[in-house]
Design an enzyme around this catalytic site. Structure first.
Site, PDB file in Angstrom:
ATOM      1  N   LYS A  13       0.820  -1.222   0.000  1.00 23.35           N
ATOM      2  CA  LYS A  13       0.000   0.000   0.000  1.00 23.35           C
ATOM      3  C   LYS A  13       0.848   1.264   0.000  1.00 23.35           C
ATOM      4  O   LYS A  13       0.587   2.177  -0.771  1.00 23.35           O
ATOM      5  CB  LYS A  13      -0.938   0.022   1.227  1.00 23.35           C
ATOM      6  CG  LYS A  13      -1.994  -1.031   1.227  1.00 23.35           C
ATOM      7  CD  LYS A  13      -2.932  -0.893   2.406  1.00 23.35           C
ATOM      8  CE  LYS A  13      -2.267  -0.900   3.761  1.00 23.35           C
ATOM      9  NZ  LYS A  13      -1.689  -2.170   4.165  1.00 23.35           N
ATOM     10  N   ARG A 127      10.830  -7.708   4.907  1.00 18.95           N
ATOM     11  CA  ARG A 127      10.875  -6.320   5.373  1.00 18.95           C
ATOM     12  C   ARG A 127      11.475  -6.253   6.778  1.00 18.95           C
ATOM     13  O   ARG A 127      12.284  -5.384   7.083  1.00 18.95           O
ATOM     14  CB  ARG A 127       9.463  -5.721   5.369  1.00 18.95           C
ATOM     15  CG  ARG A 127       9.402  -4.277   5.836  1.00 18.95           C
ATOM     16  CD  ARG A 127       8.021  -3.720   5.749  1.00 18.95           C
ATOM     17  NE  ARG A 127       7.183  -4.179   6.854  1.00 18.95           N
ATOM     18  CZ  ARG A 127       5.919  -3.834   7.026  1.00 18.95           C
ATOM     19  NH1 ARG A 127       5.309  -3.048   6.168  1.00 18.95           N
ATOM     20  NH2 ARG A 127       5.236  -4.279   8.056  1.00 18.95           N
ATOM     21  N   ARG A 133      13.111  -4.513  11.754  1.00 19.68           N
ATOM     22  CA  ARG A 133      11.898  -4.189  12.516  1.00 19.68           C
ATOM     23  C   ARG A 133      11.597  -5.314  13.496  1.00 19.68           C
ATOM     24  O   ARG A 133      11.181  -6.406  13.116  1.00 19.68           O
ATOM     25  CB  ARG A 133      10.722  -3.967  11.569  1.00 19.68           C
ATOM     26  CG  ARG A 133      10.872  -2.662  10.801  1.00 19.68           C
ATOM     27  CD  ARG A 133       9.744  -2.421   9.873  1.00 19.68           C
ATOM     28  NE  ARG A 133       8.459  -2.382  10.547  1.00 19.68           N
ATOM     29  CZ  ARG A 133       7.397  -1.758  10.068  1.00 19.68           C
ATOM     30  NH1 ARG A 133       7.478  -1.106   8.928  1.00 19.68           N
ATOM     31  NH2 ARG A 133       6.255  -1.779  10.709  1.00 19.68           N
TER      32      ARG A 133
END
Length: 192
Positions: A13, A127, A133
């Site tokens: 997105k 990711r 992360r």
């Protein structure tokens, strides 16, 4: 052009919102970015949001709605925008409808990016690795996808019934996906 971009985490997105924003010359507005901006700049809305996030609590819908309304009312959003990360539930859909009515604006389309579950898991794991992360653990990823499926995915039916939904396969080359979205949007909006 006033758009929502929706889909599960990891579907792309943010990437597509940035490309669409550049193409249509409108701002891409991520609710996460709005929160971070308001918190960093210690705005009244940001300080209120911080009072929840500091305790590990979700920011209530009313505050989220206020922050989004404030952002949509800014000068750069007068001629259009892309909202990423909002609405997330039926109450926020109703709040967005009320905001748009108050601003004298209408939603042009809702882009729904779709991808198989295993592709989403793979992208989010990648990711997490690339960006370091710590919040993208397999357990957290599974929980986010479950929450999306339960709370946000049903909103697509609302927008489908309104004739605003533009569904696009989120798997493939980034530019090809973007081209497909733009072609579908242009055809949909011109057909009205």
């Amino acid at each position: 052009m006033r758009l929502l971009i929706m889909g599960p985490q990891g579907v792309g997105k943010g990437t597509q919102a940035a490309l669409l924003a550049a193409h249509y010359d409108i701002p891409a507005i991520s609710t996460g970015d709005i929160f971070r901006y308001n918190i960093k700049n210690k705005t009244p809305l940001g300080l209120e949001a911080l009072s929840y996030t500091d305790k590990g609590e979700l920011v209530p819908d009313e505050l989220t709605n206020s922050i989004v309304k404030d952002r949509l009312g800014q000068d750069d959003a007068v001629d259009g925008w892309i909202l990423d990360g909002y609405p997330r539930n039926a109450a926020q859909v109703a709040a967005l409808d009320a905001m748009l009515a108050e601003l004298g604006q209408k939603l042009d389309a809702v882009v729904a990016l779709e991808a198989p579950h295993d592709v989403l898991l793979e992208r989010m794991a990648k990711r997490a690795q690339e960006q370091g992360r710590s919040d993208d653990t397999p357990e957290v990823i599974a929980k986010r996808l479950e929450t999306y499926a339960k709370e946000t995915a049903p909103l697509l039916d609302i927008y489908r019934e309104r004739g605003l939904l533009v569904a696009v396969d989120g798997v493939g080359e980034i530019d090809e996906i973007s081209d497909t979205i733009i072609a579908k949007l242009d055809a949909t909006v011109k057909a009205r």
